[in-house]
Design an enzyme around this catalytic site. Structure first.
Site, PDB file in Angstrom:
ATOM      1  N   SER A 578       0.850  -1.193   0.000  1.00 53.96           N
ATOM      2  CA  SER A 578       0.000   0.000   0.000  1.00 53.96           C
ATOM      3  C   SER A 578       0.886   1.243   0.000  1.00 53.96           C
ATOM      4  O   SER A 578       1.645   1.447  -0.938  1.00 53.96           O
ATOM      5  CB  SER A 578      -0.959  -0.056   1.189  1.00 53.96           C
ATOM      6  OG  SER A 578      -1.985   0.862   1.048  1.00 53.96           O
ATOM      7  N   HIS A 693      -8.147  -4.931  -0.678  1.00 53.60           N
ATOM      8  CA  HIS A 693      -6.863  -4.303  -0.380  1.00 53.60           C
ATOM      9  C   HIS A 693      -5.978  -5.199   0.472  1.00 53.60           C
ATOM     10  O   HIS A 693      -4.763  -5.080   0.459  1.00 53.60           O
ATOM     11  CB  HIS A 693      -7.102  -2.968   0.323  1.00 53.60           C
ATOM     12  CG  HIS A 693      -5.868  -2.130   0.428  1.00 53.60           C
ATOM     13  ND1 HIS A 693      -5.094  -1.780  -0.666  1.00 53.60           N
ATOM     14  CD2 HIS A 693      -5.255  -1.569   1.500  1.00 53.60           C
ATOM     15  CE1 HIS A 693      -4.072  -1.037  -0.269  1.00 53.60           C
ATOM     16  NE2 HIS A 693      -4.141  -0.902   1.029  1.00 53.60           N
TER      17      HIS A 693
END
Length: 726
Positions: A578, A693
């Site tokens: 991320s 995610h």
């Protein structure tokens, strides 16, 4: 967030076999218009890879998946690593994380080999203390998914106090942040017929009473912010459709999001109904919803968080220096408290200072039992738990819980019936333990311990400091076998994140231990600026125009590892996800001479377009706004996608992402791989078509991802021959 040829054919939307990919030369680097590569839509040849489910993009993904899986799963070591990862993630002897219910029972969400999507279940405290608790299933997500033909991923439940029989269940399709909300009856273990149902959207819903919700969702065109989150809060009554709900607050399109919630005392009584307006990622406003439907803005710092309500005291952390309406001056990182009723009546009511952390201290967690405030306080990245209690005058006393020292501590669920609280304790080599503490007496007992998942015999943990480019001391931990040679030969994995005030604290990772440490690898964690290890100031030192400081911190740790002869460039790899994927991209493009591997997980990479992709606009407060020339200039200095260049000593990288990630757009990872290939570099790219995610819709996919990562690291760092010293 995680990182070999055949681009020309792929650009023509032709899916290639693994063999064909391996034999096809990279396509020529596209000609660039004035201004440089990908500095505008006209100079970015890979915008089509941002079409998440586009046919051309998915053919590209499928071809790369085929190639990368062929390389990594074809390695003779993959299957052993895969089975070890699968055994760990599906193990039944993990500690079941639990939350207190108002009636004193406990709930848990559990996944294992038989329950891949998971069970929501409950037990008593007494049963939980035993070696084999008796669990009662509330909801079986695997059975629900099978019955409804869905790939449901659990995103939590919110139950109405104090009875907590009516619950709002959040279900995600394949792991996306967007969820469907459905009302569930815990007493009958069924979804409520004709009950509240909210269609898939980012946003939230919270109980006001059994017939009323505060809802922030996608209500149609013009109701979402530019960040893709709700802009409107409505009051929804039972029996109403969403378009019949009453709007009580509207934010601005430039806001990150708005949401509503209730502030309740330990008996579940609503003391205030609040609306949070997130102006940007770190600044916001809190408004009180009045009985007549109007709202009143509360006198709180723009950078602050409401932490708890305990014995009538509202506890707040401020992330900025602030002068209160009372005239009192507070510092960044202070924890302060007001008598709620007096403060709501008069914002000039003086506050009490509860905690003022020192320069190398940080508050990492706060929760409240019925009568106490429980705080995880860290000094130099080592934690302790303290109990704070207000006296009748509003002043706060402090005692320390009886827990091991020099470890990571986490404050878990707290009881609102008494002063019990769960506290987790772990270290890099110390399997996690869960304590049930009594905040009133200060005593704590171990109720669960994780058995050792890897052989840590002879291993040690050391903490060192590297000196960054501006002279700042950057702490980092090194986990290794005590007898390792200090000759630069040790395969070393350096992990970093460096943003959003997210602290990397010592913890027990069974997969790192089994798949890396036990096999002779060294594991390093860098506590760079941008994180929260030393409080808000540590984070704010690397915001926006100062983002490069965190990159230099990470590079300084890599240099220090090499200078200490712990490792050397041929044996040093990096990993991050991320925001950490952006970290890896910066390392790759700025100091490729330091590394021989990079695992780049669900990354941010094109920082000139990050604000235009999915939730990206919500991160402008972290990075700056590429549409403002001054801010674009500092972002362009480090944006990895634009900095990729020919003729550099880039190692073969492994990039992975998820099609269902609706937070960080998979286009970042795809475009990074495509650009590297066009420049002639070998790349391994893998995209999970589910998973969100977190890159794992279920445990089997998580195990596969781990095995792919450590197979890649083995090939790059353990197989590499180190040149003999001159």
């Amino acid at each position: 967030m995680i990182r070999t040829a055949a681009l020309a054919a792929l650009l023509a939307s032709t899916a290639l076999s693994s063999a064909a990919m391996a034999q096809t030369a990279p396509s020529p680097v596209p000609a660039e218009a004035s201004g440089g590569f990908a500095t505008s839509d006209a100079t970015d040849p890979y915008l089509w890879l941002e079409e998440i489910d586009g046919a051309r993009a998915m053919e590209w993904v499928e071809a790369h998946n085929e190639h990368s899986l062929g390389v990594l799963r074809g390695d003779p070591r993959f299957e052993t690593l895969h089975q070890q990862a699968l055994e760990i993630v599906q193990a039944r002897d993990r500690i079941p994380g639990v939350g207190f219910n108002h009636d004193g029972s406990l709930t848990n969400f559990w996944q294992d080999a038989e329950h891949v999507r998971g069970l929501w279940r409950t037990t008593t405290v007494d049963s939980y203390r035993t070696a084999e608790p008796q669990w009662e299933t509330i909801l079986d997500l695997d059975a629900l998914s099978a019955a409804e033909g869905k790939n449901w991923v659990w995103k939590g439940a919110s139950c109405l106090p104090p009875q907590e029989t009516r619950c709002l269940i959040n279900l995600s399709d394949g792991g996306k942040d967007a969820v469907t909300v459905r009302e569930f009856d815990r007493a009958t273990k069924t979804f409520v017929e004709g009950g509240f149902v909210l269609p898939e959207s980012k946003g939230g819903a919270s109980w006001v009473d059994e017939n009323t919700l505060l809802v922030s969702r996608d209500f149609g065109p013009g109701t979402m912010t530019s960040s893709g989150y709700p802009m409107i809060v409505k009051v929804l009554k039972r029996g109403q459709s969403l378009d019949q709900a009453t709007t009580v607050f509207t934010g601005q399109p430039t806001d990150v999001s708005v949401s509503g919630y209730t502030l309740r005392d330990a008996d579940g009584v609503v003391k205030a109904t609040l609306i949070n307006r997130g102006i940007n990622f770190y600044e916001g406003e809190t408004h009180r919803l009045n009985a007549d439907g109007t709202t009143t803005k509360l006198a709180l710092p723009a950078k602050s968080s409401i932490n708890a309500l305990v014995r009538g005291q509202l506890v707040v952390t401020t992330d900025q220096d602030w002068t209160a309406p009372s005239g009192q001056a507070f510092r960044t990182g202070d924890v302060i408290a007001w008598d709620l009723d007096r403060w709501l009546a008069d914002p000039a009511t003086p506050a009490q200072l509860v905690i003022r952390p020192g320069e190398r201290e940080a508050v990492e967690g706060i929760n409240a039992t019925r009568n106490k405030l429980v705080v995880a306080l860290y000094e130099n990245v080592r934690g302790s738990v303290y109990v704070y209690e207000p006296n009748p005058a509003g002043e706060w006393s402090r005692t320390r819980l009886d827990l091991p020292q020099n470890v990571t501590v986490g404050v878990g669920s707290a009881s609102d019936r008494d002063d019990r609280v769960f506290v987790s304790v772990a270290g890099y080599l110390n399997p996690s333990s869960l304590y049930l503490a009594d905040a009133a007496s200060g005593e704590a007992e171990v109720v669960k311990s994780l058995p050792a998942k890897f052989d840590a015999t002879g291993m040690v943990v050391e903490q060192f400091e590297a000196t960054s480019a501006d002279g700042t001391r950057i702490p980092y931990f090194v986990v290794h076998k005590g007898d390792m040679p200090m000759d630069g030969s040790n395969p070393t994995l350096l992990y970093g994140y460096g943003g959003f005030q997210n602290s990397l604290l010592p913890g027990y990772s069974a997969t790192v231990g089994k798949l890396w440490l036990e096999r002779g690898g060294v594991y390093v964690i860098a506590n760079t600026r941008g994180g929260g290890e030393f409080g808000p100031r540590w984070h704010q030192a690397a915001l926006q125009e100062n983002r490069q400081r965190s990159h230099e911190d990470f590079q300084a740790v890599a240099e220090d590892l090499i200078a200490r002869r712990i490792t050397s460039q041929p044996r040093l790899g990096v990993m991050g996800g991320s925001q950490g994927g952006l970290f890896m991209g910066a390392m790759l493009t700025q100091r490729p001479d330091l590394i021989n591997a990079a695992v780049i997980q669900v990354p941010l990479f094109d920082m000139l377009r990050f604000h235009k992709l999915l939730a990206g606009a919500s991160w402008i407060a972290e990075y700056g706004n590429p549409d403002i020339p001054e801010e674009r200039a500092w972002i362009e200095e480090y944006s990895p996608y634009q900095r990729l260049a020919a003729g550099q000593p880039y190692p073969e990288v492994f990039i992975h992402t998820s099609t269902k990630d609706d937070r960080v757009h998979p286009g970042h990872a795809r475009k990074a791989a495509a650009r590297l290939e066009a420049l002639g570099y070998p790349v391994l790219f893998y995209e999970n078509t589910d998973g969100g995610h977190a890159a794992g819709a279920n445990l089997r996919e998580t195990a596969r991802r781990l095995a792919l990562e450590y197979t890649y690291l083995t090939r790059r760092l353990m197989d590499t021959q180190i040149p003999a010293p001159e």
